[in-house]
Enzyme design. Sequence first.
Site, PDB file in Angstrom:
ATOM      1  N   LYS A  67      45.399  54.168  55.230  1.00  0.00           N
ATOM      2  CA  LYS A  67      46.475  53.184  55.194  1.00  0.00           C
ATOM      3  C   LYS A  67      46.106  51.881  54.483  1.00  0.00           C
ATOM      4  O   LYS A  67      46.980  51.214  53.924  1.00  0.00           O
ATOM      5  CB  LYS A  67      46.954  52.872  56.618  1.00  0.00           C
ATOM      6  N   ASP A 104      55.852  51.383  59.782  1.00  0.00           N
ATOM      7  CA  ASP A 104      55.311  51.445  61.146  1.00  0.00           C
ATOM      8  C   ASP A 104      55.824  50.323  62.035  1.00  0.00           C
ATOM      9  O   ASP A 104      56.071  50.530  63.220  1.00  0.00           O
ATOM     10  CB  ASP A 104      53.776  51.389  61.115  1.00  0.00           C
TER      11      ASP A 104
END
Length: 269
Positions: A67, A104
Site C-alpha cells: 500500500k 479504505d
Amino acid sequence: MTRYAEVIGDPIAQSKSPLLHGFWLDALGIDAEYRRVQVTTAELPAYFASRRADPGWLGCNITKPLKIAALDEVEDRGDVRGSIGAINTAFRGEDGAVIGTNTDAAGFYAPVADLDLAGTPVTVVGSGGAARAVLFALARIGAGPVTLLVRNPLKGAGLLAAFGLKGQALPLTAGTPPAALLVNASTLGMTGEPPLDLDLSPLAEEAVVYDLVYAPLETGLLAAARARGLDTVDGLEMLVGQAAVAFELFFGQAPPRERDDELRDLLTS
C-alpha cells in the site's frame, strides 16, 4: 478485448475481493472480470508497467504489503501521499493515466458513522497502510485523544503527529486504555498471523470493538468483545465499503448495495 480489474498483494490467496466484485459484476450484467494476482514489492514496477500497456486493464485493489510502495508507481492527483500516505486502489483515468487513491478511509468510517466520536477517546492497533486510513478518518471527524498500540511507539508517535491527532503511542504490551472505540488495524489475529490478545476490561459497556481482519471473520478479539457484551463490527463491513467505491472507479457503475445481505451470506459461506 477482455476488460478486467485485479487485487494484488503478497500473499493474496486469502483475498475475498474476486468473489465480492464477481458478485456485483454478475448482478449488474457487466462484461468484465476481476482477478487475483500475487505481486511482491520487488515486482511492483514490472506489474504496473505491464498493466499500463494493457488497454483491457481497468485498475487494481492493493493489499499488504504494497500500500505504501505502490504510491511510487501511480499518479497521485489527490495528494494521497500527503494525507493518508498509502493507497489501496489504482485505476485508469479517462485520459489513460494510472491514478492512485485510497478507499479504505471511507470503507472504515461507514459502519461507525452513526457514532458520535468527536472528542471521544479511541484506541487503534497498528501502524501500516490500513491504520493510516483509520487515523485519517478519525482526524477528519475530530476524534480523540487517540491511543496507538504499536510495535514501535516512536513510529506511532510520528503517525499521530502527521495526522494532527492528540494522544499517545504505546507498545502492544501496555494494555488497553478506556475508549469509546477500539480498532484493530493490524494483521494480528489474521489467519497465519499471531493472535491479538488484549484485555478489554477497561472498555465501557457502550464501547464498540471493530476488527478490520476478515480472515477469519470471527477473530479472537471479536469473540472476546462479544463475551463482554460489547457491540462489534467485523472486517467484512470495511471490505465491502471500500470495495464499493473502487468498483465504481473500475467499472463506471455503483454496485447494488441493496443486495448486501445476500453478498454477506456468499462471503461467509
